[in-house]
Enzyme design. Sequence first.
Site, mmCIF file in Angstrom:
data_model
loop_
_atom_site.group_PDB
_atom_site.id
_atom_site.type_symbol
_atom_site.label_atom_id
_atom_site.label_comp_id
_atom_site.label_asym_id
_atom_site.label_seq_id
_atom_site.Cartn_x
_atom_site.Cartn_y
_atom_site.Cartn_z
ATOM 1 N N HIS A 149 -58.012 18.512 24.199
ATOM 2 C CA HIS A 149 -57.160 19.371 24.392
ATOM 3 C C HIS A 149 -56.670 20.145 25.411
ATOM 4 C CE1 HIS A 149 -54.546 17.220 21.384
ATOM 5 N NE2 HIS A 149 -55.140 16.420 21.015
ATOM 6 N N LYS B 215 -41.477 25.868 24.977
ATOM 7 C CA LYS B 215 -42.820 25.685 24.833
ATOM 8 C C LYS B 215 -43.253 26.792 24.494
ATOM 9 C CE LYS B 215 -42.841 24.116 29.505
ATOM 10 N NZ LYS B 215 -43.945 22.755 29.165
ATOM 11 N N ARG B 216 -44.505 27.019 24.093
ATOM 12 C CA ARG B 216 -45.014 28.839 23.312
ATOM 13 C C ARG B 216 -45.792 29.430 24.622
ATOM 14 N NH1 ARG B 216 -48.133 28.739 19.065
ATOM 15 N NH2 ARG B 216 -48.682 30.790 19.699
ATOM 16 N N LYS C 295 -48.872 28.875 31.392
ATOM 17 C CA LYS C 295 -47.189 27.572 31.482
ATOM 18 C C LYS C 295 -46.221 28.310 31.936
ATOM 19 C CE LYS C 295 -47.874 25.673 26.859
ATOM 20 N NZ LYS C 295 -47.480 24.112 26.886
ATOM 21 N N THR D 59 -46.201 17.015 26.348
ATOM 22 C CA THR D 59 -45.099 16.056 25.405
ATOM 23 C C THR D 59 -43.984 16.976 25.489
ATOM 24 O OG1 THR D 59 -44.898 17.558 23.047
ATOM 25 C CG2 THR D 59 -46.940 15.521 23.933
ATOM 26 N N LYS E 164 -40.171 14.199 25.741
ATOM 27 C CA LYS E 164 -38.573 14.822 25.478
ATOM 28 C C LYS E 164 -37.619 14.577 26.131
ATOM 29 C CE LYS E 164 -41.970 17.076 21.683
ATOM 30 N NZ LYS E 164 -41.986 17.994 21.366
HETATM 31 C C1 LIG Z 1 -43.174 19.110 21.585
HETATM 32 C C2 LIG Z 1 -43.497 19.933 21.661
HETATM 33 C C3 LIG Z 1 -43.927 21.380 22.088
HETATM 34 C C4 LIG Z 1 -44.791 21.180 22.666
HETATM 35 O O1 LIG Z 1 -44.003 21.567 24.232
HETATM 36 P P1 LIG Z 1 -45.241 21.352 25.861
HETATM 37 O O2 LIG Z 1 -43.941 22.024 26.963
HETATM 38 O O3 LIG Z 1 -45.328 20.224 25.781
HETATM 39 O O4 LIG Z 1 -45.912 22.087 25.354
HETATM 40 C C5 LIG Z 1 -44.085 22.540 20.781
HETATM 41 N N1 LIG Z 1 -43.929 22.553 20.433
HETATM 42 C C6 LIG Z 1 -42.705 21.885 19.442
HETATM 43 C C7 LIG Z 1 -42.080 22.576 18.637
HETATM 44 C C8 LIG Z 1 -42.592 20.630 20.705
HETATM 45 O O5 LIG Z 1 -41.697 20.225 19.655
#
Ligand SMILES: *Cc1c(COP(=O)(O)O)cnc(C)c1O
Length: 804
Positions: A351, A538-539, A544, A646, A650
């Site tokens: 990952h 995101k985190r 990032k 991911t 979304k």
């Molecule tokens: C989809 C999702 C992530 C992943 O987000 P990235 O932008 O791909 O890092 C992290 N936390 C939650 C709660 C999510 O639903």
Amino acid sequence: MINEFKNKKEFQEEFKRRIIERYGRSIEQAHITEKYMVLGEMVRDYASVHWNDSKNAIAEKKSKQMYYFSMEFLMGRLLTNNLMNLGIYDLVKEGLADLDLDINELENLESDAGLGNGGLGRLAACFLDSLASLNLPGNGNCIRYEYGLFKQKIVNNEQVEVPDQWLSLGNVWEVRKPKHAVNVKFGGHVDMWMGEDGKAVVNHVPSLVVRAVPYDVPVVGYDTKLTNTLRLWSAEVADDACDAANLNEYVNEVREICRNVYPDDSTEHGKLLRLKQQYFFVAAGLNNIIDAHLRVYGTLDNFAEMNAIQLNDTHPVLCIPEMMRILLDDFRYEWDDAWKIVTETMAYTNHTVLSEALEKWPIQYVQDLLPRIYMIIEEIDRRFKYACSHDLGRSDLMNECCVIKDGQVHMANLAIIGSHSVNGVAALHTKILKEDVMKNFNDLYPGKFNNKTNGITHRRWLLYSNPQLTQLLEKTIGPAFKKHPEKLEDLMKYVDNSEVQKKFMDVKMERKKILAKYIKDTLNIDIDVNSIFDVQAKRLHAYKRQLLNVMNIIHLYFRMKADPNFRIYPRTFIFAAKAAPSYTFAKEVIKLIHCVADKVNNDSDINRYMKVVFIPNYGVSIAEILMNAADVSEQISTAGKEASGTGNMKFMMNGAITLGTMDGANVEIVERVGYENAEIFGLRADDVALIRHENSYDVWKKYNQNGDIQKVVNSLVDSTFSNDPRDFKQIYNELMFKNDEYLLLADFEAYVHAQGNIEQRYRNAEAWARMCLINIAQSGYFSSDRTIHEYARDIWNIKPVTVK
Ligand SMILES: *Cc1c(COP(=O)(O)O)cnc(C)c1O
């Protein structure tokens, strides 16, 4: 008791009956949380009928099963998902309405199951939904953490972590299964002697024995009876495991194992407990699967034909030596025979390429905590080295690729050596693994590496969280996309249809209003629903680059302050992000976002054009109202660093435009929608690699060349945003004295330019809507149904099961 209520009436009768039976109160007297609990239990019991049928069908057909071992499952709430997947949502909603109950109110009482950090854990949850929905026998294995990932509060502009007591009402979805409990042994020493069969007899005398008790959660699929299992392991005291003198110490030691989700998805801390957690759920899960296999087949010779195990990152990689231990010590297999079974069973998903996130354990830890496992790892290492210089004929790669070196156990190396498949999670990521980070292994084992681009379940992330868009899609292209997300492509025929464009913008407006209301209710901030909703959720991590986003905001603020003729199209910059508790840089960025927000939002010259909002406690439920309200999806990681992402998928599926770098799955998004339907900027992964290789980046040169950059960077430390001179010092130092590792200044101009393009494009509503529709139409590929189909076909070799 009626488990499978057929209509509204039956549901209502059963609901009322159960409330009286469980709480001794009438429906009028019962507390709302009691109503929630009873509803949840009814849904679980409804699913239990299918669950039982599924287990029988799988046993009868002797289907091969897959087990997804993951330290994290970020499940979120399950009530809506389960009602919808079971096809009884409307029935229940109307049944409750007749009783004067609002289903939304009950839905909101459920705590998020936050058993994970971010993307990796959410991926595992999406996979479970797709497995069941595709009728594939695939189950999850994880820890039943007493507390989920911490809850984030903001106090004085700073992140404060509060325990997440997700089990406080009880968890309606789980079923405790004490009959499947197993003991897990830690520490102590190993006695060995020669057995009569000429093989070593091993006796592990542990210093700590823990009882692992499973809690099973049914995983229901969409429009199918197949119901899989997420098995969550809880640590309890074992019978006669310790003398009374140390009772308290023992109880604490046991409790600690399942107390917390490890709150960091990228760096290493608090190691020993983490290692304990890993072995705990691996040993419990694996022993359990082996027992189940033996009950049916009486031998482990065919284990790999009937079971596949997917290791989600290196966290569960102890599966490999643990299974070797069972085969060698308990079943007296020869090494080579055991090794064949293990490697044919195991597959590993990588990952990350961030070197600080590649797990390594000091030898001493493994040796002390898991003495027998360590011996087996040593033997794996020894045989690998031998193979390198003999069968594989590459003794040159031996020292690079071996498992034990520099006093540490290298878990990724163990994972690669002990698995038949190693996959990356997006095309670019897999390419980087094969050509760079794991090139040596790819040379050693050609064909072992493969790509499986991540996905998201379109059920949760489109059908259920965005009913407005779902309805529009259904009216426009029919309902086929619900079961076959690739059919979203039928929308391509309507992207120029001005009526569909307008209806899409109406849907987006509706979603923006829902988010605006949430922001008003929770933060008391008014935002303009006609502004561009620009979201980065995101985190929080340096790679990032939330900081790059902030730097553009600061830049625009300065420009508007300096020049009354320069005004941007109204924009709401929305952030949501948790920082690992020990990650001080990330926490400083959160503080900076708040301080910038204070200044901007309270400046009456500016706040009509720009607002900055930080939504606390980002998790699945927040994501469900945030993603679908976005116009712009910020995916701005330093190219080469984000394995897949991911969140990007979304947003895309809900009609937001990707403002991003060519990183992770962004590359594949652009491949599908075309450059003209995304806003791509900045250095590419090979540019970054070249800069590193040549060591040619000089942050001060960038700084000196560009006055805008100077103003922004200086403002971090000249009390523009904080009177405390300690604030943002670390951010400044990371940029200017650590040579800006993530290349923010290098990409700054391109990013500002791209943001300007976004604005110009948004001004043309038709063209913008067209672009959003193209994104939705092309998003079917990113359904995790497609991903799971590929895993099932290429790695697991599992087939759909029909449950009658
Ligand atoms: C989809 C999702 C992530 C992943 O987000 P990235 O932008 O791909 O890092 C992290 N936390 C939650 C709660 C999510 O639903």
